[in-house]
Write a protein that holds these residues in place. Structure first.
Motif, PDB file in Angstrom:
ATOM      1  N   TYR A  50     -56.832 130.764  -2.238  1.00 26.85           N
ATOM      2  CA  TYR A  50     -55.416 130.663  -1.879  1.00 26.85           C
ATOM      3  C   TYR A  50     -55.116 129.252  -1.363  1.00 26.85           C
ATOM      4  CZ  TYR A  50     -50.849 132.390  -0.390  1.00 26.85           C
ATOM      5  OH  TYR A  50     -49.501 132.609  -0.261  1.00 26.85           O
ATOM      6  N   PHE A  61     -46.303 131.993  -1.723  1.00 24.83           N
ATOM      7  CA  PHE A  61     -46.452 132.322  -3.139  1.00 24.83           C
ATOM      8  C   PHE A  61     -45.094 132.761  -3.690  1.00 24.83           C
ATOM      9  CE2 PHE A  61     -47.345 135.860  -6.220  1.00 24.83           C
ATOM     10  CZ  PHE A  61     -47.676 135.043  -7.289  1.00 24.83           C
ATOM     11  N   TYR A  85     -46.693 127.863  -5.901  1.00 20.27           N
ATOM     12  CA  TYR A  85     -46.710 127.938  -4.438  1.00 20.27           C
ATOM     13  C   TYR A  85     -45.906 126.770  -3.868  1.00 20.27           C
ATOM     14  CZ  TYR A  85     -50.939 130.852  -5.108  1.00 20.27           C
ATOM     15  OH  TYR A  85     -51.848 131.814  -5.490  1.00 20.27           O
TER      16      TYR A  85
END
Length: 244
Positions: A50, A61, A85
């Protein structure tokens, strides 16, 4: 392309500008980790994948495109997943660097993938949508956007107000899409008008089903150069959002 009778004479000019666009429809609901989606949980094999902002905080996101689910577009990947993102702040990351992550190969094994966004509880509440959901796509040919300089140059000599109104309606590039022309609520940026970065990776526009809205009736765009797209290099994507 259907045209009002009073601008039929412009058909040839408009058709020369055609680009292929995959229009997006949103449906509120749960999604598989690998599916095209707005918000929710991105495709992740491990939490460490991530992306984080420069200050070490998790990014927000926004969306994920699975190219296997989308009608093919010239120069775009035919397979794999593209994730978007932005920095998690009250400006939807406008003044920060976005992250666009391309995953060429992916699994369809839910047991080996994260099923929940590992950082959604840490978000500050600035998501520009009220519900996450699934994306589906419909392909069409669209004429030049009425919000870009090229449109103004093409029709600068049209003096008839009714003709101009009809041209603006036909060339309205609002709505969410991959490919085709963007819609800029205020002004088209120089990098788009100059052709340096003019391939539309994603546009997220006002949507009632998932409650999408950037600021006051605004939208966002992610743009890339054709050269970088062909190289599958998503490190220099231009992200912008504008509102009324």
């Amino acid at each position: 392309m259907e045209l009002p009778s009073n601008i039929e004479r412009f058909r040839g000019e408009l058709e020369k500008t055609f680009k292929t666009s995959n229009e997006i429809k949103f449906t509120v609901g749960e999604t598989k980790p690998w599916e095209s989606k707005l918000g929710g949980c991105p495709y992740l094999e491990k939490k460490e994948d991530y992306p984080l902002s420069g200050d070490g905080r998790p990014m927000m996101f926004l969306a994920q495109i699975n190219f296997d689910e989308m009608p093919p577009l010239e120069d775009f990947p035919r397979t794999g997943i593209l994730q978007f993102y932005v920095a998690d702040d009250d400006m939807y990351g406008l003044d920060d660097v976005c992250t666009v992550r391309y995953i060429e190969s992916y699994k369809k094994e839910e047991g080996s993938l994260l099923r929940e966004n590992p950082y959604s509880a840490d978000y500050q509440g600035y998501e520009p949508f009220s519900s996450s959901g699934k994306m589906t796509f419909t392909q069409r040919q669209m004429p030049v956007s009425s919000s870009v300089v090229k449109f103004d140059e093409m029709f600068e000599d049209v003096a008839d107000a009714e003709e101009m109104d009809a041209l603006y309606d036909v060339c309205d590039a609002a709505d969410s899409r991959v490919g085709g022309y963007p819609y800029f609520v205020q002004n088209s940026p120089a990098y788009y008008d100059d052709g340096d970065c003019d391939v539309l990776l994603l546009q997220l526009d006002v949507d009632d089903d998932c409650g999408i809205m950037f600021g006051d009736s605004g939208n966002c765009t992610f743009l890339i150069s054709r050269e970088d797209l062909l190289k599958r290099d998503f490190s220099n994507v231009e992200y912008d959002w504008q509102c009324c």
